[in-house]
Design an enzyme around this catalytic site. Structure first.
Site, PDB file in Angstrom:
ATOM      1  N   ALA A  12       0.801  -1.224   0.000  1.00  0.00           N
ATOM      2  CA  ALA A  12       0.000   0.000   0.000  1.00  0.00           C
ATOM      3  C   ALA A  12       0.840   1.283   0.000  1.00  0.00           C
ATOM      4  O   ALA A  12       0.727   2.110  -0.924  1.00  0.00           O
ATOM      5  CB  ALA A  12      -0.934  -0.025   1.203  1.00  0.00           C
ATOM      6  N   ALA A  13       1.677   1.450   1.018  1.00  0.00           N
ATOM      7  CA  ALA A  13       2.401   2.720   1.146  1.00  0.00           C
ATOM      8  C   ALA A  13       3.458   2.860   0.051  1.00  0.00           C
ATOM      9  O   ALA A  13       3.577   3.913  -0.587  1.00  0.00           O
ATOM     10  CB  ALA A  13       3.048   2.811   2.535  1.00  0.00           C
ATOM     11  N   GLU A  36      10.402  -5.782  -3.398  1.00  0.00           N
ATOM     12  CA  GLU A  36       9.376  -6.462  -2.593  1.00  0.00           C
ATOM     13  C   GLU A  36       9.851  -7.891  -2.348  1.00  0.00           C
ATOM     14  O   GLU A  36      10.148  -8.621  -3.279  1.00  0.00           O
ATOM     15  CB  GLU A  36       8.024  -6.459  -3.332  1.00  0.00           C
ATOM     16  CG  GLU A  36       6.964  -7.360  -2.723  1.00  0.00           C
ATOM     17  CD  GLU A  36       6.724  -7.134  -1.227  1.00  0.00           C
ATOM     18  OE1 GLU A  36       6.473  -5.996  -0.819  1.00  0.00           O
ATOM     19  OE2 GLU A  36       6.794  -8.138  -0.461  1.00  0.00           O
ATOM     20  N   SER A  42       0.812  -4.470  -4.195  1.00  0.00           N
ATOM     21  CA  SER A  42      -0.479  -3.783  -4.054  1.00  0.00           C
ATOM     22  C   SER A  42      -1.666  -4.719  -3.887  1.00  0.00           C
ATOM     23  O   SER A  42      -2.566  -4.757  -4.709  1.00  0.00           O
ATOM     24  CB  SER A  42      -0.722  -2.886  -5.274  1.00  0.00           C
ATOM     25  OG  SER A  42       0.086  -1.757  -5.177  1.00  0.00           O
ATOM     26  N   CYS A  46      -6.478  -6.581   3.843  1.00  0.00           N
ATOM     27  CA  CYS A  46      -7.777  -6.415   4.510  1.00  0.00           C
ATOM     28  C   CYS A  46      -8.791  -7.433   3.995  1.00  0.00           C
ATOM     29  O   CYS A  46      -9.762  -7.760   4.680  1.00  0.00           O
ATOM     30  CB  CYS A  46      -8.318  -5.006   4.270  1.00  0.00           C
ATOM     31  SG  CYS A  46      -7.057  -3.725   4.388  1.00  0.00           S
ATOM     32  N   VAL A  84      15.489  -6.223   0.832  1.00  0.00           N
ATOM     33  CA  VAL A  84      16.543  -5.243   1.158  1.00  0.00           C
ATOM     34  C   VAL A  84      17.101  -5.599   2.531  1.00  0.00           C
ATOM     35  O   VAL A  84      16.346  -5.778   3.489  1.00  0.00           O
ATOM     36  CB  VAL A  84      15.983  -3.803   1.127  1.00  0.00           C
ATOM     37  CG1 VAL A  84      17.045  -2.807   1.578  1.00  0.00           C
ATOM     38  CG2 VAL A  84      15.485  -3.466  -0.274  1.00  0.00           C
ATOM     39  N   TYR A 432     -33.180  11.508   6.666  1.00  0.00           N
ATOM     40  CA  TYR A 432     -34.141  10.585   7.302  1.00  0.00           C
ATOM     41  C   TYR A 432     -35.161  10.087   6.302  1.00  0.00           C
ATOM     42  O   TYR A 432     -35.760  10.881   5.560  1.00  0.00           O
ATOM     43  CB  TYR A 432     -34.889  11.264   8.466  1.00  0.00           C
ATOM     44  CG  TYR A 432     -36.188  10.541   8.783  1.00  0.00           C
ATOM     45  CD1 TYR A 432     -36.160   9.232   9.275  1.00  0.00           C
ATOM     46  CD2 TYR A 432     -37.430  11.126   8.522  1.00  0.00           C
ATOM     47  CE1 TYR A 432     -37.334   8.531   9.501  1.00  0.00           C
ATOM     48  CE2 TYR A 432     -38.612  10.432   8.755  1.00  0.00           C
ATOM     49  CZ  TYR A 432     -38.564   9.130   9.238  1.00  0.00           C
ATOM     50  OH  TYR A 432     -39.714   8.441   9.453  1.00  0.00           O
ATOM     51  N   ARG A 448     -27.949  14.211  21.880  1.00  0.00           N
ATOM     52  CA  ARG A 448     -28.866  14.830  22.858  1.00  0.00           C
ATOM     53  C   ARG A 448     -28.604  14.289  24.252  1.00  0.00           C
ATOM     54  O   ARG A 448     -28.596  15.020  25.235  1.00  0.00           O
ATOM     55  CB  ARG A 448     -30.314  14.538  22.449  1.00  0.00           C
ATOM     56  CG  ARG A 448     -30.849  15.544  21.467  1.00  0.00           C
ATOM     57  CD  ARG A 448     -32.335  15.407  21.197  1.00  0.00           C
ATOM     58  NE  ARG A 448     -33.010  14.339  21.915  1.00  0.00           N
ATOM     59  CZ  ARG A 448     -34.046  13.658  21.426  1.00  0.00           C
ATOM     60  NH1 ARG A 448     -34.524  13.938  20.238  1.00  0.00           N
ATOM     61  NH2 ARG A 448     -34.624  12.714  22.134  1.00  0.00           N
TER      62      ARG A 448
HETATM   63  C1  FAD Z   1      -5.911  -9.744   7.901  1.00  0.00           C
HETATM   64  C2  FAD Z   1      -5.803  -8.245   7.818  1.00  0.00           C
HETATM   65  C3  FAD Z   1      -6.945  -7.459   7.716  1.00  0.00           C
HETATM   66  C4  FAD Z   1      -6.843  -6.067   7.625  1.00  0.00           C
HETATM   67  N1  FAD Z   1      -7.985  -5.316   7.536  1.00  0.00           N
HETATM   68  C5  FAD Z   1      -7.887  -3.968   7.426  1.00  0.00           C
HETATM   69  C6  FAD Z   1      -9.055  -3.162   7.242  1.00  0.00           C
HETATM   70  O1  FAD Z   1     -10.173  -3.687   7.193  1.00  0.00           O
HETATM   71  N2  FAD Z   1      -8.908  -1.804   7.121  1.00  0.00           N
HETATM   72  C7  FAD Z   1      -7.670  -1.206   7.154  1.00  0.00           C
HETATM   73  O2  FAD Z   1      -7.582   0.029   7.036  1.00  0.00           O
HETATM   74  N3  FAD Z   1      -6.539  -1.944   7.312  1.00  0.00           N
HETATM   75  C8  FAD Z   1      -6.620  -3.298   7.445  1.00  0.00           C
HETATM   76  N4  FAD Z   1      -5.474  -4.052   7.565  1.00  0.00           N
HETATM   77  C9  FAD Z   1      -4.178  -3.369   7.670  1.00  0.00           C
HETATM   78  C10 FAD Z   1      -3.593  -3.052   6.302  1.00  0.00           C
HETATM   79  O3  FAD Z   1      -3.535  -4.207   5.514  1.00  0.00           O
HETATM   80  C11 FAD Z   1      -2.198  -2.478   6.512  1.00  0.00           C
HETATM   81  O4  FAD Z   1      -2.297  -1.347   7.333  1.00  0.00           O
HETATM   82  C12 FAD Z   1      -1.547  -2.071   5.199  1.00  0.00           C
HETATM   83  O5  FAD Z   1      -1.346  -3.183   4.377  1.00  0.00           O
HETATM   84  C13 FAD Z   1      -0.200  -1.400   5.475  1.00  0.00           C
HETATM   85  O6  FAD Z   1       0.417  -1.098   4.283  1.00  0.00           O
HETATM   86  P1  FAD Z   1       2.005  -0.912   4.232  1.00  0.00           P
HETATM   87  O7  FAD Z   1       2.350  -0.699   2.808  1.00  0.00           O
HETATM   88  O8  FAD Z   1       2.444   0.062   5.240  1.00  0.00           O
HETATM   89  O9  FAD Z   1       2.587  -2.314   4.753  1.00  0.00           O
HETATM   90  P2  FAD Z   1       2.411  -3.775   4.168  1.00  0.00           P
HETATM   91  O10 FAD Z   1       1.112  -3.947   3.506  1.00  0.00           O
HETATM   92  O11 FAD Z   1       2.760  -4.692   5.291  1.00  0.00           O
HETATM   93  O12 FAD Z   1       3.535  -3.836   3.056  1.00  0.00           O
HETATM   94  C14 FAD Z   1       4.890  -3.834   3.378  1.00  0.00           C
HETATM   95  C15 FAD Z   1       5.572  -4.657   2.316  1.00  0.00           C
HETATM   96  O13 FAD Z   1       6.963  -4.538   2.516  1.00  0.00           O
HETATM   97  C16 FAD Z   1       7.575  -5.775   2.218  1.00  0.00           C
HETATM   98  N5  FAD Z   1       8.866  -5.761   2.903  1.00  0.00           N
HETATM   99  C17 FAD Z   1       9.109  -5.674   4.221  1.00  0.00           C
HETATM  100  N6  FAD Z   1      10.406  -5.638   4.467  1.00  0.00           N
HETATM  101  C18 FAD Z   1      11.015  -5.687   3.266  1.00  0.00           C
HETATM  102  C19 FAD Z   1      12.385  -5.691   2.861  1.00  0.00           C
HETATM  103  N7  FAD Z   1      13.373  -5.607   3.740  1.00  0.00           N
HETATM  104  N8  FAD Z   1      12.665  -5.764   1.539  1.00  0.00           N
HETATM  105  C20 FAD Z   1      11.657  -5.852   0.623  1.00  0.00           C
HETATM  106  N9  FAD Z   1      10.353  -5.870   0.951  1.00  0.00           N
HETATM  107  C21 FAD Z   1      10.040  -5.776   2.262  1.00  0.00           C
HETATM  108  C22 FAD Z   1       6.579  -6.791   2.766  1.00  0.00           C
HETATM  109  O14 FAD Z   1       6.736  -8.051   2.131  1.00  0.00           O
HETATM  110  C23 FAD Z   1       5.242  -6.152   2.422  1.00  0.00           C
HETATM  111  O15 FAD Z   1       4.698  -6.599   1.199  1.00  0.00           O
HETATM  112  C24 FAD Z   1      -5.560  -5.456   7.649  1.00  0.00           C
HETATM  113  C25 FAD Z   1      -4.406  -6.242   7.745  1.00  0.00           C
HETATM  114  C26 FAD Z   1      -4.512  -7.619   7.829  1.00  0.00           C
HETATM  115  C27 FAD Z   1      -3.255  -8.441   7.925  1.00  0.00           C
END
Ligand code: FAD
Length: 459
Positions: A12-13, A36, A42, A46, A84, A432, A448
């Protein structure tokens, strides 16, 4: 010569950053390389519980953009299965291991985005070689659990350890698949993201769905037979099981960043400014589950690992790297979830957060319904509000109810974000009609009630 952006973490980020930066800067101006370590980019973690339950049939549906899409449509050099392992800020390069074919690569950067997410909490007793024990963090974890659930002899009993929202959603997924499910929680109740009185409503509903809840019960070990997990050990004896799912929360994945000298905050997350820059490290950015952010109500740093924030923060960083200007100004802790048809929403501070932040407050609980009382399908809904004393400013809200109750939390989140008082809220012009709400919307009824409670205290 083109500048280079290196992204660590392809979900995501990281990929929001990469795609936003690409939209603003062409390939001749900015080369983008994303590392990755897993098999997917991506994807929606969730959605994993709904894939496990069978509601979503194909994991491909959870992937919003594949590595190939990023390569062909965004001109991003995505290196899958590359982990990494070091960041050298002096030489401005990263070192990555090729997990598929072996070998090491070094890549230089001008800009670096650290988006390595979070790591599941794993106590020493969970460090087992027994088959049938699963964390639930990535799509690979989901795939491993799916395989196990159809392997012979098919598991019939499941224990979910940890009653946060991931544990609760996994308990739902497993009961929907027809397993007998026990949820073990160390605290007094599952769902501690809401106050105890609201969490009890959730626990009651879970029991009604057939989920056995063992709360106030720490797990001390796992037993195995013939290499497969056979029981979860607790102070009250073993709970026999064929599969264990760990939902014990997560912590920011910062080991690499820490080793490179990134500043960490009190929550253990990486410190960032509002443009997602890592302070004092020029050209270094971080976003998502690995960072801490500001709680706009308490004013405290918090670690809130949610996809909604990771996407927004990544977008903000990407706009800035792309030469624009954007900020991420903090969170108020809004979240929704469900257990089968029971829905839970929360925003702002719980009572214990408000106390910890030093607020004087009143809290009220209002019982209402999702539709007009006479309208078919109407369901009970409980709204809790926490309001500062004597100002009346809304500090927090929680909702537990059936059928489309939870998204009403968004009304309350907007009120909270804009610093409204409960008195202001009683005047809100909310929609409503009998199929959608009682004539007095549950939010208005709760507001209220909060006004009355404030008046009673200050009388
Ligand atoms: C079961 C579940 C349900 C969820 N439900 C919700 C929800 O309903 N609503 C909501 O808002 N959020 C939910 N979340 C949380 C949401 O999925 C995370 O907050 C979001 O994925 C975070 O995104 P990110 O990119 O920060 O981290 P991540 O999605 O964890 O991505 C980080 C990536 O970095 C990679 N990585 C890590 N270290 C390294 C490295 N050294 N070298 C290369 N790659 C690396 C990992 O493999 C991973 O793919 C849920 C999470 C889970 C597990």
């Amino acid at each position: 010569m083109a500048q280079r952006l290196i992204v660590i973490g392809g979900d995501a980020a990281g990929m929001s950053t990469a795609s936003q930066a690409r939209r603003r800067r062409g390939r001749d101006d900015l080369e983008i390389v994303a590392f990755e370590r897993g098999h997917f980019t991506s994807y929606s973690a969730c959605g994993i519980p709904y894939w496990i339950s069978g509601l979503v049939s194909d994991p491909e549906q959870l992937i919003s953009r594949s590595p190939e899409t990023f390569r062909t449509e965004f001109d991003i050099d995505v290196r899958m299965r590359h982990e990494v392992t070091a960041i050298d800020l002096d030489r401005r390069e990263v070192v990555a291991q090729d997990l598929e074919h072996g070998g090491e690569v070094r890549e230089r950067f001008d800009e670096l985005m650290y988006a390595a997410g979070a790591l599941p909490t794993k106590p020493p007793w969970a460090d087992t070689d027994a088959a049938g024990v699963f964390g639930m963090q990535t799509l690979d974890d989901g795939a491993a659990l799916r395989d196990w659930l159809v392997r012979k002899p098919e598991p019939r009993r499941a224990v979910v350890i940890g009653g946060g929202y991931i544990g609760v959603e996994m308990a739902e997924a497993l009961i929907e698949r027809g397993l007998s499910v026990t949820l073990v929680e160390q605290a007094e109740q599952p769902m501690s993201t809401v106050d105890g009185d609201m969490a009890e409503l959730v626990a009651e509903a879970m029991r009604g769905l057939g989920i056995k809840i063992r709360s106030g019960l720490p797990v001390t070990g796992l037993e195995q037979r013939d290499g497969r997990v056979s029981a979860v050990v607790t102070a009250e004896g073993p709970i026999p099981t064929d599969v264990v799912v760990l939902g014990l929360g997560v912590r920011p994945n910062t080991a690499l960043a820490k080793a490179a000298g990134f500043p960490l905050g009190p929550t253990g997350g990486i410190r960032v400014d509002r443009r997602m820059r890592v302070p004092e490290l020029s050209g270094v950015w971080a976003a998502g589950d690995c960072v801490e952010t500001l709680h706009r109500v308490s004013g405290m740093p918090v670690h809130v690992p949610l996809g909604t924030h990771a996407n927004k923060q990544g977008r903000v960083a990407g706009i800035n790297i792309g030469g624009g200007y954007a900020t991420f100004t903090g969170v108020i802790g809004t979240a929704v979830t469900k257990v089968c048809d029971l829905e839970v929403g929360r925003t702002g501070l719980r009572e214990r957060d408000a106390t910890a932040a030093g607020f004087d407050f009143v809290s009220v609980v209002a019982e209402s319904t999702t539709r007009a009382g006479y309208y078919p399908g109407t369901q009970p809904m409980t709204v809790k509000l926490i309001a500062e004393r004597p100002s009346g400013r809304l500090l927090g809200a929680q909702i537990v109810g059936w059928s489309e109750a939870a998204k009403r939390i968004d009304t309350l989140a907007v009120a909270l974000w804009n610093g409204m008082t409960v008195d202001d809220m009683t005047q809100l012009d909310l929609g409503y009609a009998p199929p959608y709400s009682p004539v007095w919307d549950p939010v208005l009824i709760a507001a209220r009630k909060a006004v009355d409670a404030l008046a009673a205290v200050d009388r």
